[in-house]
Every structure is written in C-alpha cells, then in structure tokens.
Write an enzyme that holds these catalytic residues in place. Structure first.
Site, short mmCIF file in Angstrom:
data_model
loop_
_atom_site.label_atom_id
_atom_site.label_comp_id
_atom_site.label_asym_id
_atom_site.label_seq_id
_atom_site.Cartn_x
_atom_site.Cartn_y
_atom_site.Cartn_z
CE LYS A 22 -1.89 1.68 4.02
NZ LYS A 22 -1.54 3.08 4.26
CG ASN A 23 2.44 2.67 3.50
OD1 ASN A 23 1.27 3.00 3.29
ND2 ASN A 23 2.91 2.45 4.72
CB CYS A 116 -3.95 5.74 11.10
SG CYS A 116 -4.44 4.24 10.26
NE ARG A 121 -0.08 10.04 10.29
CZ ARG A 121 -0.32 8.90 9.65
NH1 ARG A 121 -1.47 8.31 9.75
NH2 ARG A 121 0.60 8.34 8.91
CG ASP A 304 3.12 1.14 9.79
OD1 ASP A 304 2.88 2.00 10.65
OD2 ASP A 304 3.16 1.41 8.57
NE ARG A 395 -7.14 4.37 5.58
CZ ARG A 395 -6.19 4.60 6.48
NH1 ARG A 395 -6.46 4.48 7.75
NH2 ARG A 395 -4.99 4.95 6.12
C1 UD1 Z 1 4.49 6.52 6.70
C2 UD1 Z 1 3.54 5.37 6.55
C3 UD1 Z 1 3.04 4.91 7.93
C4 UD1 Z 1 4.20 4.62 8.88
C5 UD1 Z 1 5.18 5.79 8.91
C6 UD1 Z 1 6.44 5.49 9.71
C7 UD1 Z 1 2.50 5.89 4.40
C8 UD1 Z 1 1.28 6.33 3.66
N1 UD1 Z 1 2.41 5.82 5.76
O1 UD1 Z 1 3.75 7.59 7.26
O2 UD1 Z 1 2.27 3.73 7.74
O3 UD1 Z 1 3.72 4.43 10.19
O4 UD1 Z 1 5.59 6.14 7.55
O5 UD1 Z 1 7.06 4.35 9.22
O6 UD1 Z 1 3.51 5.56 3.82
N2 UD1 Z 1 6.82 14.16 11.14
C9 UD1 Z 1 7.01 15.48 11.43
N3 UD1 Z 1 6.90 16.39 10.41
C10 UD1 Z 1 6.59 16.03 9.13
C11 UD1 Z 1 6.41 14.67 8.85
C12 UD1 Z 1 6.52 13.75 9.89
O7 UD1 Z 1 7.27 15.85 12.56
O8 UD1 Z 1 6.53 16.90 8.26
C13 UD1 Z 1 6.92 13.15 12.23
C14 UD1 Z 1 5.57 12.49 12.50
O9 UD1 Z 1 4.78 13.24 13.37
C15 UD1 Z 1 6.01 11.15 13.10
C16 UD1 Z 1 7.32 10.87 12.38
O10 UD1 Z 1 7.76 12.09 11.82
O11 UD1 Z 1 6.24 11.30 14.47
C17 UD1 Z 1 7.21 9.82 11.29
O12 UD1 Z 1 6.40 10.30 10.25
P1 UD1 Z 1 6.62 9.89 8.72
O13 UD1 Z 1 7.83 9.06 8.57
O14 UD1 Z 1 6.49 11.14 7.91
O15 UD1 Z 1 5.35 8.99 8.45
P2 UD1 Z 1 4.34 9.06 7.23
O16 UD1 Z 1 5.10 9.26 5.97
O17 UD1 Z 1 3.22 9.95 7.53
#
Ligand code: UD1
Length: 415
Positions: A22-23, A116, A121, A304, A395
C-alpha cells in the site's frame, strides 16, 4: 458497516500470499501524473486508500482504469491541479499529490491529509522541503496551496527521517532544475521502490536506501510499466498470525530482506523461521519467549508492526517492554486488548506487557494496524471476538478475511 467475527483457537496452516505494498502504491500512483505519457502499474492492491487516490486523480481530469491489481493512468488530461478536499482528507497518502503537481504544474492545492489517528501527523518537513526548492505556500481552512515560478534544486536536511517528506521532496526535485540533496533521508523500502519507478520513467536519482539521496532534475518523464514490491507490513502481520496461533505457514511473495527486523525478533522469541527465495516459512514451537521492542525508522523495528507484536507478547512467558518512538499516540489498541484479558500497562511512550490468557470480546478497530492486532488477538483468544469499524483494516489489507480463512482461521465478515 461491516464487522469481523472470529472464533479463536485454531492454529493456522498452509500458504498465504502477500499483496503489493500500500505504501508504495500510493506515491507510485501519484507519481504516474508526472509523466507525459501513460503508465501501467502492476500488483497494486485493491484497497480503499488506493481507490480514493484514483478517484481524486480522475476528478482532476485524468483517465484512470482500475482492472483488478493493474492500474492504467493517462496523465494527459490534468485540468486543474487540485485534489478533491473531501476525498483527500480520507487518506494520508494524498499529500503526495502536492509534491507531484508542484513539480509538474508549478502549483497544487489539497486539503491537509487524513489517515490513521496515531499522532499529530504534521507536514512541516514536507513544506520545508518545498520551500527550499523555491515554492511558496499557504494554508487556509485546512487547504494547503503550494506554488512556484521556478523550482531549483537545493540541499535539504530533514530534522527527522520522515518517509512522507523524503518522498514528497524527491517527487518535486525530480522535475526541478539542478541538483537536490536530501540529508537524513528516510530509508524505507517503499522509497526505493518509488525511486526505481521514477528512474524507469527517466529520473536521475542516486543514494536511495541510504540517508543521503541525490536527485538531478530532468525536464520530462515518460510513462512506464512497473510492478510494485510486496507489502512488508502485511507479510509481517501474517507471519505473526502464524506464530501467535502456534501454526505452520508459508508466507509467500515476501522480499525477505524487508522483514529482517521482525525475523530477528521472532527468532529471539523461539519461533522457527526459514527464509526462502520468495517467502518465509513460520512455525510456532509451543511457546513464546518475552522480548523487548523499540520502534524506529527503517531498518529498525517498524512502528506499523508494533500493535500486532504486542498481541504475541501477551502470549509470551515473561514480561516484555515495548517502546514506541515514531508516533506519540500509537497505543490505542491497548485498551481493546485489555478488554480481551491482556495485562498491558502504558507509561508515556512505553508499554509493559505481562502474560495473559485472552478471551473473545466485542472490540473496536481504532486505526489500521490496531485493527490488525485485534484480528490476531481474536485468532488466539478463547471464544468469539467481534471487531467493529473494520473499514480501518480494509484501508490497508487486501481480502484479509478470505486470505486468513484459506489457512484455517475462523473469521468472517458480516454486514
Ligand atoms: C508513513 C507510513 C506509515 C508509517 C510511517 C512510519 C504511508 C502512507 N504511511 O507515514 O504507515 O507508520 O511512515 O514508518 O507511507 N513528522 C514530522 N513532520 C513532518 C512529517 C513527519 O514531525 O513533516 C513526524 C511524525 O509526526 C512522526 C514521524 O515524523 O512522528 C514519522 O512520520 P513519517 O515518517 O512522515 O510517516 P508518514 O510518511 O506519515
């Protein structure tokens, strides 16, 4: 609204096949819009998040044909680079349209993404990256707009190796002028997968899979045929389903190197694992040993898989500690597991798990992976479990009830 009904206590046996990731599917479907000609994407899982993303793209004027696990995308017709806000809010991955459309069209508009409810986020690191590439942005009533007259490569240091920010910056930088270097980049396999697809389309990217990614911008990309990688989180979930029920299962279509952190922990717990070329054989050997887990960015233990692992730890022979370092709100499954008889105590980012006998109960899936954990709990619990709000689970898991039934699980979906 559907529910899953599960009767626990049956060891799983047989072979189960993992779907496409999915990701990976989400950024790759979005990236198809960056080309000047159509792409054919293969092994795309049939999931609500992917369907919603396709619908957003259709509403922007493009032709998208979904045929089972294949998607044809013709990017020719983008009329306005705006994502339907109601649909965009439904999935986290919709934010990739910002990076894609900023690169391709010079501006984009989308609502702040959903997904989620596992933490704050924010998307500050994505926006910081766009800004470094020359974009301006505004957020008004939950709608983000990014625009740039001219995108120019830059050196960008990420304060945290965010998966989404690494992907979004890579997408925009691919069609920017000059060279972009992302430092402290995330190293997840889905980032490598996206880079491979972009490269087939004509992008010039080096260093993916390490924490420094170098992107030399190109003027245009051509559509391509591309098969995405298997879903390592789905694979891990089925491996743990086999282990927790003391079953014997071959989990097929797995890139074994992507599930190494889980294999290491399962072996430490006493589970028998055999790594094959296209999958992993998992066999329970009567009991599970307690272990400690700390979630980390790849190649650490994946957040995850944390909630599913916690179910295994309730069945282990001692006290285990789980530390969640990636998301601040990722213990929502604990209340539900405790309702099923688990003995888990949370203290901030840590959870202490003591052995317990789980019993069936009526529980609610609070997010995607928490829902998967409840299925595992239902499979090992004594008696019947009813899981509500299973749209969260659907999802991210293609045909989960049918797949688990095929290896002996007593699970069915009812309306
Ligand atoms: C992706 C995955 C999700 C997984 C996560 C971590 C998808 C669609 N989702 O989510 O399933 O749990 O990676 O492996 O691929 N953060 C910030 N600022 C930002 C972005 C992130 O502070 O601009 C923080 C978030 O709050 C969190 C951490 O970074 O604490 C990890 O987030 P991130 O790696 O960005 O996860 P996603 O890409 O949203």
């Amino acid at each position: 609204m559907g529910k899953f009904l599960i009767t626990g206590g049956t060891p799983l046996k047989g072979e189960i096949c993992v779907s496409g990731a999915k990701n990976s599917a989400l950024p790759i479907v979005a990236a198809a819009l960056m080309a000047d000609s159509p792409s054919r994407l293969l092994d795309i899982p049939v999931l609500r998040d992917v369907q919603n993303l396709c619908e957003i793209i259709r509403r922007m004027g493009c032709k998208v044909e979904e045929k089972g696990n294949e998607i044809l995308i013709d990017p020719a017709g983008i009329e306005r680079p705006e994502a339907d806000p109601d649909l965009a809010r439904k999935l986290r991955g919709s934010y990739y349209l910002l990076g894609v459309l900023l690169g391709k069209k010079g501006w984009a508009r989308s609502s702040l993404p959903g997904g989620c409810n596992i933490g704050n986020r924010p998307i500050d690191l994505h926006l910081k990256g766009f800004k470094a590439l020359g974009a301006e942005m505004s957020i008004d009533h939950g709608i983000v707009e990014v625009r740039a007259e001219r995108l120019k490569g830059n050196r960008i240091y990420l304060d945290y190796p965010s998966v989404g920010a690494t992907i979004n910056i890579m997408l925009t930088a691919t069609l920017a002028e000059g060279t972009t270097i992302i430092e402290n980049a995330a190293r997840e396999p889905e980032i490598v997968d996206l880079a491979n697809y972009l490269t087939v389309m004509g992008a010039r990217i080096k260093g993916v899979g390490t924490d420094i990614i170098k992107i030399e911008g190109v003027e245009s990309l051509q559509g391509a045929e591309y098969r995405i990688i298997p879903d390592r989180i789905e694979a891990g979930t089925y491996m743990m389903a086999a282990a927790v029920t003391q079953g014997e299962v071959f989990v097929k279509n797995v890139l074994v190197e992507h599930v190494k952190p889980l294999i290491a922990k399962l072996k430490e717990m006493g589970v028998e694992i055999r790594e094959e070329i296209d999958g992993v054989y998992v066999k329970g050997n009567g009991h599970l040993k307690a272990v400690d887990i700390k979630t980390l960015p790849y190649p650490g233990f994946p957040t995850d898989l944390q909630s599913q692992m916690m179910v295994l730890l309730t069945q282990a022979d001692g006290t285990s500690l789980v530390i969640e370092t990636v998301w601040e709100n990722r213990f929502m499954h604990v209340d539900e597991l405790n309702r099923m008889g688990a003995n888990i105590k949370i203290d901030g980012h840590s959870a202490l798990i003591k052995p317990s006998r789980l019993t069936g109960a009526e529980v609610t899936a609070t997010d995607l992976r928490a829902g998967a954990a409840l299925i595992l709990a239902g499979l090992v619990a004594k008696g019947d479990t009813e899981i509500r709000d299973i749209y969260h689970i659907e999802r991210g898991y293609e045909n989960i009830a049918a797949k688990l039934s095929s290896i002996g699980a007593r699970i069915r979906k009812v309306k």
